[in-house]
Design an enzyme around this catalytic site. Structure first.
Site, mmCIF file in Angstrom:
data_model
loop_
_atom_site.group_PDB
_atom_site.id
_atom_site.type_symbol
_atom_site.label_atom_id
_atom_site.label_comp_id
_atom_site.label_asym_id
_atom_site.label_seq_id
_atom_site.Cartn_x
_atom_site.Cartn_y
_atom_site.Cartn_z
ATOM 1 N N GLY A 38 0.752 -1.273 0.176
ATOM 2 C CA GLY A 38 -0.141 0.113 -0.214
ATOM 3 C C GLY A 38 0.864 1.172 0.030
ATOM 4 O O GLY A 38 2.155 1.275 -0.259
ATOM 5 N N HIS A 44 4.420 1.672 -7.995
ATOM 6 C CA HIS A 44 3.292 0.530 -8.045
ATOM 7 C C HIS A 44 2.304 0.865 -9.267
ATOM 8 O O HIS A 44 1.819 -0.274 -9.748
ATOM 9 C CB HIS A 44 2.458 0.990 -6.668
ATOM 10 C CG HIS A 44 3.415 0.722 -5.464
ATOM 11 N ND1 HIS A 44 3.466 1.630 -4.576
ATOM 12 C CD2 HIS A 44 3.800 -0.518 -4.848
ATOM 13 C CE1 HIS A 44 4.226 1.317 -3.538
ATOM 14 N NE2 HIS A 44 4.421 -0.046 -3.724
ATOM 15 N N SER A 193 7.539 3.925 -0.583
ATOM 16 C CA SER A 193 6.807 4.501 0.326
ATOM 17 C C SER A 193 7.465 4.927 1.516
ATOM 18 O O SER A 193 6.970 6.174 2.318
ATOM 19 C CB SER A 193 5.778 3.180 0.752
ATOM 20 O OG SER A 193 5.226 2.767 -0.368
#
Lengths: 290, 290
Positions: A38, A44, A193
């Site tokens: 996530g 991504h 991230s």
């Protein structure tokens, strides 16, 4: 490949995920899969777009996998943003977000691990000895649940990509592994991230990774092909940045992740460097053909 | 379930095995699978018949798996008889013998292993520390190649069956594991390919295993439910046979393979005993309901 997508379904139950996948397979549809933790960035999203392009259906998983963090690492503070991720995923054409809980993936009494020996204890495996065991285990589980034809990973985590390909080959998994290029910010920093952890000064300092790798590429192109000399050059380049604390700088054969042989035509320069508490990785392939 | 079987195909190539299986799955047929090391006896054949009965197609693999033998064990002399096995398999209705070479299953540079932690180092795992890692790894590989809906194992290898079920649950494998009862010779000896190693006197002595387990059952039925006392009784019973050299005698909770709790209604008595160089295992479930 016809598609009529209106919404993205968020699936938390393993059985529901399996049903969706089996229904697609029963209709001979091809399934692309992008496993993530996530907090999605352009890296991504490039995987998702490609997965969507090459398959009839695309699944993305969001699961911050506890078994790939050691107790002293950043599991609890790892950035999360399901709402933001959901909005980004919609734009890519993916149809399903598989979003299981820890309890679904690792119920009490969980005991089974997949390990790729030797490779998992080098480079990132030195400072993170149980990391790759966690990665291979969760990827194996997710493949068994989602049942993809193709799965997509980023070259940014080069060692991870290599180890996953090795697992898939060794365990005879019927999945094609696609590795896509690193996506970088305008100033060269590889998207991650974990970049969200960086203070403004650390963020500026972190550009040293890409600059060092580029410098190594220039040396390589000028004929400097001795791995130890390249390694030293990269180390020295990074050391000039006072906020950088080197974890490792390695030059390996990208086909084996071992020390390059005498006449190795292609080298992989891989680095891991701390900026404050934040550990960033980056890499670049140096090839005679290019 | 209609069937028109005339011959059994012996498949040595992984890609051919996958093609057969994928073709069956594309026709929504159910696949039963019996992994074996060959030298088949009635125990194996009972699995094959059941697999054939419960599925549209049945595959049996014959592969003497090197990774579940330690260097000092009997890999090289393990009994082999493909022709005899072929004839027996024909009678069961199975259609495919998957018969790969070592090189197909473990090519040079092989590195990936599946481990069920804790459970693999108890009982048989004490004298055979890498055995179950080899078993879970090969079973995972075979499942990925054959793609069965149901796989069949014998209760004779109780710990193996338990560990495989745990692996399948933990790794979210979409395979139903069916465990079928021990098949015994007329004098009670559990069928095993390794019985072929026994000399005539060892063969007679080996019946002590079943007699000891039966004796334990009688004690249990008479109200003796204390695991330590049952264990001692079994040890003493087996020790009366001069040719028997005990590896272990264990009383465990069959639902956990751990020490039974205070009010455990069902116990599993498991034994491993050497007769000369030959190590035999056997077990029996003691249940209050029966």
């Amino acid at each position: 490949m016809e598609r009529h997508v209106s919404t993205v379904e968020i699936v938390t139950e393993l059985t529901r995920m399996r049903d969706i996948s089996q229904n697609w397979r029963a209709h001979n549809a091809q399934i692309g899969f992008v496993p993530t933790m996530g907090y999605l960035h352009e890296g991504h999203l490039s995987l998702l777009r490609q997965a969507n392009h090459e398959n009839d259906h695309c699944v993305v998983s969001i699961f911050v996998n506890p078994t790939q963090f050691s107790p002293q690492e950043d599991l609890d503070v790892y950035p999360r943003d399901l709402e933001g991720d959901h909005a980004k995923i919609k734009e890519t054409g993916a149809e399903v977000i598989f979003y299981p809980t820890d309890k679904v993936m690792y119920p009490p009494g969980y005991k089974t691990y997949v390990t790729v020996t030797e490779l998992s204890s080098k480079l990132c495996g030195i400072t993170r000895p149980t990391h790759f065991r966690g990665v291979t285990t969760i990827v194996c589980k997710l493949f068994n649940i989602v049942g993809p034809h193709r799965a997509y990973f980023g070259q940014k985590d080069a060692q991870q990509a290599f180890i996953i390909k090795k697992m898939v080959t060794d365990l005879d998994m019927d999945v094609v592994i696609r590795i896509l290029p690193i996506i970088r910010e305008e100033d060269g920093l590889a998207m991650s991230s974990r970049n969200a952890y960086l203070s403004p000064t650390e963020r500026r300092a972190a550009t040293v990774l890409h600059r060092a790798l580029q410098n190594g590429l220039e040396l390589f192109q000028q004929g400097s092909r001795e791995p130890l000399l390249l390694q030293k050059a990269l180390q020295e380049f990074i050391s000039q940045e006072p906020l950088a604390r080197i974890d490792y700088v390695s030059i390996v054969d990208p086909d084996t992740f071992l020390e390059p042989g005498e006449n190795c035509q292609t080298l992989l320069a891989a680095v891991a460097v701390f900026f404050g508490q934040t550990r960033l990785i980056d890499n670049m392939t140096y090839s005679c053909d290019e």
